[in-house]
Design a protein around this motif. Structure first.
Motif, mmCIF file in Angstrom:
data_model
loop_
_atom_site.group_PDB
_atom_site.id
_atom_site.type_symbol
_atom_site.label_atom_id
_atom_site.label_comp_id
_atom_site.label_asym_id
_atom_site.label_seq_id
_atom_site.Cartn_x
_atom_site.Cartn_y
_atom_site.Cartn_z
ATOM 1 N N ASP A 90 -1.499 -8.742 -0.937
ATOM 2 C CA ASP A 90 -2.526 -8.372 -1.896
ATOM 3 C C ASP A 90 -3.523 -7.467 -1.180
ATOM 4 O O ASP A 90 -3.550 -7.417 0.060
ATOM 5 C CB ASP A 90 -3.212 -9.640 -2.411
ATOM 6 C CG ASP A 90 -4.421 -9.329 -3.264
ATOM 7 O OD1 ASP A 90 -4.284 -8.553 -4.223
ATOM 8 O OD2 ASP A 90 -5.504 -9.875 -2.968
ATOM 9 N N ALA A 91 -4.370 -6.779 -1.947
ATOM 10 C CA ALA A 91 -5.332 -5.852 -1.337
ATOM 11 C C ALA A 91 -6.763 -6.381 -1.398
ATOM 12 O O ALA A 91 -7.332 -6.796 -0.386
ATOM 13 C CB ALA A 91 -5.239 -4.488 -2.019
ATOM 14 N N ASP A 92 -7.355 -6.403 -2.608
ATOM 15 C CA ASP A 92 -8.760 -6.778 -2.756
ATOM 16 C C ASP A 92 -9.021 -8.210 -2.307
ATOM 17 O O ASP A 92 -8.382 -9.154 -2.784
ATOM 18 C CB ASP A 92 -9.187 -6.630 -4.218
ATOM 19 C CG ASP A 92 -9.208 -5.183 -4.687
ATOM 20 O OD1 ASP A 92 -9.314 -4.291 -3.830
ATOM 21 O OD2 ASP A 92 -9.121 -4.958 -5.909
ATOM 22 N N GLN A 122 -7.653 1.906 -6.929
ATOM 23 C CA GLN A 122 -6.825 1.255 -5.923
ATOM 24 C C GLN A 122 -6.228 2.278 -4.947
ATOM 25 O O GLN A 122 -6.138 2.017 -3.745
ATOM 26 C CB GLN A 122 -5.716 0.441 -6.584
ATOM 27 C CG GLN A 122 -6.214 -0.752 -7.411
ATOM 28 C CD GLN A 122 -7.056 -1.711 -6.590
ATOM 29 O OE1 GLN A 122 -8.285 -1.649 -6.626
ATOM 30 N NE2 GLN A 122 -6.422 -2.590 -5.860
ATOM 31 N N THR A 146 -0.915 -4.803 -5.574
ATOM 32 C CA THR A 146 -2.281 -4.990 -6.034
ATOM 33 C C THR A 146 -2.374 -4.659 -7.512
ATOM 34 O O THR A 146 -1.537 -3.946 -8.055
ATOM 35 C CB THR A 146 -3.247 -4.101 -5.227
ATOM 36 O OG1 THR A 146 -4.593 -4.346 -5.646
ATOM 37 C CG2 THR A 146 -2.938 -2.625 -5.405
#
Length: 232
Positions: free
Chosen positions: A10-12, A130, A123
């Motif tokens: 995942d990113a955030d 993004q 994401t």
């Protein structure tokens, strides 16, 4: 047990900070509407608006700003002053311009895992935002693939790990959201690894799949390489 071949990240709030900027903007929102609603009531109305609007706007800053404007109109009986609307728009623009701040161990963890596995960024949110964050993060070169999706579901994970790997049963998803990163990946037959961030959006809360044999929880990303090594 299927051998791991592909790791999703995942990113955030897994690789870089995100929720803290929403919290800062919410405080600004409460100050701007202080004469119309107390902070707790205002946040309840905002959360209701966000839940209603996800299906229309998706996840991300732009939908958040529209939900704030809608809430401001609701609590003021459509009499919110123009300067307040302008301030909310400017707050969203500030969020979109905010520099990326990587979380501890993010780069080292991805680099270590990438030495032996395919790594994919998965994401959700606004496409342009993004892409901006990934470019600013400097992590893009470490990934074998990038998937920006509108929602993270069991079917979405099954498709992603089919495209980038050998199926979900050979994959692992690492993230800070129990609802989006862990539960649907475990349901797809893969590993779900929870790395709590500390700040959690109410909409992303879910019960941990404690009895699932493929569920794990880490303190931070620095523990990930050792976990993966132990699963070989």
């Amino acid at each position: 047990m299927a051998k791991l071949t592909t790791i999703g990240f995942d990113a955030d709030d897994t690789l870089w900070h995100n929720e803290r900027f929403f919290r800062i903007t919410q405080e600004r929102f409460a100050q701007l509407l202080a004469q119309y609603a107390d902070p707790d009531h205002l946040m309840e109305r905002l959360l209701e608006a966000e839940k209603r609007n996800i299906s229309h706007y998706g996840f991300g800053i732009k939908g958040f700003v529209l939900s704030m404007i809608e809430t401001a109109l609701d609590v003021t009986g459509d009499k919110v002053p123009g300067p307040v609307i302008r301030s909310l728009v400017e707050a969203g623009q500030d969020m979109l311009r905010h520099p990326i701040e990587l979380l501890p161990h993010a780069r080292d963890a991805i680099a270590a895992v990438a030495e032996q596995y395919r790594v994919v960024l998965i994401t959700k949110g606004d496409l342009l935002d993004q892409e901006r964050k990934l470019a600013q993060s400097g992590l893009g070169e470490l990934f074998d693939g990038v998937e920006i999706v509108s929602e993270k579901t069991t079917a979405v994970y099954a498709g992603i790990f089919d495209r980038h790997g050998d199926g979900a049963s050979y994959g692992m998803m690492v993230g800070n959201s129990m609802k989006s990163d862990v539960v649907p990946m475990v349901q797809a037959g893969g590993w779900g690894v929870y790395v709590p961030h500390g700040l959690e959006w109410e909409i992303e809360k879910a019960d941990a799949p404690e009895d699932a044999p493929r569920f794990r929880q880490l303190t931070d990303l620095g523990e990930l390489p050792a976990l993966i090594a132990a699963l070989r």
